[in-house]
Design a protein around this motif. Sequence first.
Motif, mmCIF file in Angstrom:
data_model
loop_
_atom_site.group_PDB
_atom_site.id
_atom_site.type_symbol
_atom_site.label_atom_id
_atom_site.label_comp_id
_atom_site.label_asym_id
_atom_site.label_seq_id
_atom_site.Cartn_x
_atom_site.Cartn_y
_atom_site.Cartn_z
ATOM 1 N N GLU A 1 -26.685 12.673 -55.384
ATOM 2 C CA GLU A 1 -25.292 11.718 -54.868
ATOM 3 C C GLU A 1 -24.465 12.444 -54.337
ATOM 4 O O GLU A 1 -23.900 13.992 -54.439
ATOM 5 C CB GLU A 1 -24.874 11.266 -55.985
ATOM 6 N N CYS A 2 -23.924 11.419 -54.150
ATOM 7 C CA CYS A 2 -22.068 12.258 -53.728
ATOM 8 C C CYS A 2 -21.476 12.427 -54.778
ATOM 9 O O CYS A 2 -21.458 11.729 -55.136
ATOM 10 C CB CYS A 2 -21.350 10.607 -52.452
ATOM 11 N N ALA A 3 -20.894 13.562 -54.663
ATOM 12 C CA ALA A 3 -19.976 13.784 -55.977
ATOM 13 C C ALA A 3 -18.235 13.144 -56.264
ATOM 14 O O ALA A 3 -18.497 13.753 -57.145
ATOM 15 C CB ALA A 3 -19.349 15.564 -55.352
ATOM 16 N N CYS A 4 -18.543 12.327 -55.298
ATOM 17 C CA CYS A 4 -16.938 11.520 -55.837
ATOM 18 C C CYS A 4 -17.566 10.623 -57.181
ATOM 19 O O CYS A 4 -16.991 9.787 -57.284
ATOM 20 C CB CYS A 4 -16.626 10.526 -54.326
ATOM 21 N N GLY A 5 -18.357 10.416 -57.634
ATOM 22 C CA GLY A 5 -19.321 9.354 -57.958
ATOM 23 C C GLY A 5 -19.374 8.011 -57.601
ATOM 24 O O GLY A 5 -19.706 7.178 -58.681
ATOM 25 N N CYS A 6 -19.337 8.206 -56.683
ATOM 26 C CA CYS A 6 -19.779 5.869 -55.804
ATOM 27 C C CYS A 6 -20.926 6.101 -56.127
ATOM 28 O O CYS A 6 -21.410 4.610 -56.003
ATOM 29 C CB CYS A 6 -18.947 6.812 -54.273
ATOM 30 N N GLY A 7 -22.377 6.519 -56.019
ATOM 31 C CA GLY A 7 -23.754 6.636 -56.537
ATOM 32 C C GLY A 7 -23.739 6.513 -54.979
ATOM 33 O O GLY A 7 -25.308 6.418 -55.061
ATOM 34 N N GLY A 8 -23.258 7.152 -53.874
ATOM 35 C CA GLY A 8 -24.147 6.909 -52.798
ATOM 36 C C GLY A 8 -24.833 7.924 -52.866
ATOM 37 O O GLY A 8 -24.637 9.694 -52.843
ATOM 38 N N GLU A 9 -25.741 8.218 -52.009
ATOM 39 C CA GLU A 9 -26.537 9.627 -51.363
ATOM 40 C C GLU A 9 -25.795 10.074 -50.036
ATOM 41 O O GLU A 9 -25.769 9.205 -48.832
ATOM 42 C CB GLU A 9 -28.305 8.484 -51.345
ATOM 43 N N THR A 10 -26.491 11.336 -49.978
ATOM 44 C CA THR A 10 -26.325 12.149 -49.149
ATOM 45 C C THR A 10 -27.371 12.859 -48.531
ATOM 46 O O THR A 10 -28.527 13.078 -49.984
ATOM 47 C CB THR A 10 -25.009 13.549 -49.607
ATOM 48 N N LYS A 11 -27.622 13.727 -47.400
ATOM 49 C CA LYS A 11 -28.622 14.381 -47.307
ATOM 50 C C LYS A 11 -28.397 15.412 -47.609
ATOM 51 O O LYS A 11 -29.317 16.174 -48.305
ATOM 52 C CB LYS A 11 -29.103 14.088 -45.700
ATOM 53 N N LYS A 12 -27.291 16.844 -46.773
ATOM 54 C CA LYS A 12 -27.371 17.887 -47.612
ATOM 55 C C LYS A 12 -25.972 17.716 -47.824
ATOM 56 O O LYS A 12 -25.788 18.458 -48.963
ATOM 57 C CB LYS A 12 -27.680 18.709 -46.078
ATOM 58 N N ALA A 13 -25.298 17.381 -47.949
ATOM 59 C CA ALA A 13 -23.536 17.513 -47.956
ATOM 60 C C ALA A 13 -23.526 16.807 -49.128
ATOM 61 O O ALA A 13 -24.276 16.288 -49.803
ATOM 62 C CB ALA A 13 -22.752 16.128 -47.029
ATOM 63 N N LYS A 14 -22.339 17.374 -49.836
ATOM 64 C CA LYS A 14 -21.766 17.021 -51.520
ATOM 65 C C LYS A 14 -21.073 15.486 -51.301
ATOM 66 O O LYS A 14 -21.153 14.669 -52.814
ATOM 67 C CB LYS A 14 -20.813 17.718 -51.657
ATOM 68 N N PHE A 15 -20.710 15.095 -50.513
ATOM 69 C CA PHE A 15 -20.095 14.121 -49.774
ATOM 70 C C PHE A 15 -20.861 12.881 -49.024
ATOM 71 O O PHE A 15 -21.301 13.435 -47.665
ATOM 72 C CB PHE A 15 -18.367 13.812 -50.390
ATOM 73 N N VAL A 16 -20.522 11.309 -49.165
ATOM 74 C CA VAL A 16 -20.903 10.707 -48.279
ATOM 75 C C VAL A 16 -19.772 10.812 -47.118
ATOM 76 O O VAL A 16 -18.503 11.577 -47.714
ATOM 77 C CB VAL A 16 -20.449 9.944 -48.948
ATOM 78 N N ALA A 17 -19.576 10.539 -45.802
ATOM 79 C CA ALA A 17 -18.699 11.363 -45.002
ATOM 80 C C ALA A 17 -17.387 10.376 -45.252
ATOM 81 O O ALA A 17 -17.560 9.028 -45.676
ATOM 82 C CB ALA A 17 -18.693 10.243 -43.831
#
Length: 70
Positions: free
Chosen positions: A3-19
Amino acid sequence: MPECACGCGGETKKAKFVAGHEKKMRQQLDEQVGGLPLLASLVKVTQMYAQNKLSLEGLGQLVRAIYQKD
């Protein structure tokens, strides 16, 4: 997927954050704390506490003082 580290619930592939979400999170933290200098002060006092250079009571007093500088 992570999951995105910002807490939005978005999924990432390898990164900590969604773009774009790292920048968004930085801006939110900056607004919540009151600016980068105050954020730096909070980091400094929590590091002091983690290194046993400051008591829990002292940490609380310094955090209150940092926020009262506004």
